[in-house]
Scaffold this active site. Structure first.
Site, PDB file in Angstrom:
ATOM      1  N   SER A  16       0.842  -1.199   0.000  1.00  0.00           N
ATOM      2  CA  SER A  16       0.000   0.000   0.000  1.00  0.00           C
ATOM      3  C   SER A  16       0.869   1.237   0.000  1.00  0.00           C
ATOM      4  O   SER A  16       1.984   1.234   0.552  1.00  0.00           O
ATOM      5  CB  SER A  16      -0.902   0.024   1.233  1.00  0.00           C
ATOM      6  OG  SER A  16      -1.631   1.234   1.304  1.00  0.00           O
TER       7      SER A  16
ATOM      8  N   TYR B  58      -2.320  -0.890  10.257  1.00  0.00           N
ATOM      9  CA  TYR B  58      -2.350  -1.091   8.802  1.00  0.00           C
ATOM     10  C   TYR B  58      -1.090  -0.542   8.149  1.00  0.00           C
ATOM     11  O   TYR B  58      -0.442  -1.235   7.354  1.00  0.00           O
ATOM     12  CB  TYR B  58      -3.578  -0.423   8.212  1.00  0.00           C
ATOM     13  CG  TYR B  58      -3.697  -0.604   6.713  1.00  0.00           C
ATOM     14  CD1 TYR B  58      -4.158  -1.806   6.179  1.00  0.00           C
ATOM     15  CD2 TYR B  58      -3.340   0.414   5.836  1.00  0.00           C
ATOM     16  CE1 TYR B  58      -4.263  -1.982   4.809  1.00  0.00           C
ATOM     17  CE2 TYR B  58      -3.441   0.251   4.458  1.00  0.00           C
ATOM     18  CZ  TYR B  58      -3.902  -0.949   3.950  1.00  0.00           C
ATOM     19  OH  TYR B  58      -3.995  -1.114   2.588  1.00  0.00           O
TER      20      TYR B  58
END
Length: 269
Positions: free
Chosen positions: A144, A157
């Protein structure tokens, strides 16, 4: 060699195949002739996708309905994949939470780390020896843009995706010349279709339409990049901006700004 051509014995594995990028990766792989193993928690969705792929593309499709945040489930899948001929591993499964970590469910945060990082590591280790021995194979890591910087209110995350980003690029260095391809997909917001007024989320409200990237296009780009052994795919304006900010901007300046944005996501969760 490189990524093996489709055959009756090879399988491409897609984790998190029940929605979003994972579902589109499965569709693109099947369209290109690859038989696939679909992995996700929602078995009913996977069975529906399997029927679609078999009917549309005449490929073999296997379903593994399991929760990859459960170490015993990961161990079972790893044992199986180590004994199969795996041509492609798409490490796509992942979840995110928003808000101050001290206020979030601790068990959920631990499960998130196991899914986003530990499962990626374990599954890669399961298939890598056969790929190296064969001199061919492809591993697509779905990291990501969030993994490029510290992000308050998205701590677990961001940290888990930082692991995936770094693991992917480190692995490339080790595998140079082996015939095994490794590509990192580092997306920002990715959308499947256009959300209705009823199901639009806080993320939809805060991120303008022009910054979203379509998941089917992201899947095509990612598998094309894997075939070419490209190091990193960064689709979309926001992803590129986050990559630049994470690499070149002072973290003491960037982190509070990004953290405030992610804090709004937590407020709406």
């Amino acid at each position: 060699m490189a990524v093996p051509h489709p055959s009756s014995t090879f399988r491409a594995v897609v984790t998190g195949a029940s929605s979003g990028i994972g579902m589109e990766l499965a569709r693109v792989l099947a369209r290109r002739g690859h038989s696939v193993i679909l992995v996700a928690r929602r078995g009913d969705v996977l069975e529906g996708l399997a029927d679609e792929l078999r009917g549309d593309f005449s490929v073999e499709v296997e379903v593994r309905a399991m929760d990859l945040s459960d170490p015993s489930a990961v161990a079972t899948l790893c044992d199986e994949l180590a004994e199969r001929e795996i041509s492609v591993l798409a490490n796509n499964a992942g979840v995110a939470t928003f808000g101050p970590i001290a206020e979030l469910d601790a068990a959920g945060e631990r499960a998130q780390l196991r899914l986003n990082a530990n499962a990626v590591h374990d599954l890669t280790l399961a298939v890598l020896p056969q790929m190296v021995a064969r001199g061919s194979g492809g591993i697509l890591m779905v990291g990501s843009a969030a993994g490029n910087m510290p992000i308050p209110n998205n701590a677990t995350y961001a940290a888990s995706k930082a692991f995936v980003n770094t693991f992917s690029e480190s692995l490339r260095g080790e595998l140079k010349g082996t015939g095994v391809h490794v590509t990192l997909l580092a997306p920002g917001p990715v959308r499947t279709g256009v959300p209705s007024a009823d199901d639009a989320s806080t993320v939809d409200d805060l991120v303008p339409d022009f910054l979203w990237h379509d998941s089917s296009r992201v899947a095509e780009m990612s598998l094309d990049a894997l075939a070419r052994n490209k190091m990193r795919v960064v689709p979309g304006t926001l992803s590129k901006a986050m990559s630049v900010a994470g690499g070149y901007s002072p973290r003491a300046v960037v982190a509070p700004i990004v953290g405030r944005f992610y804090g709004k996501l937590g407020d709406g969760a």
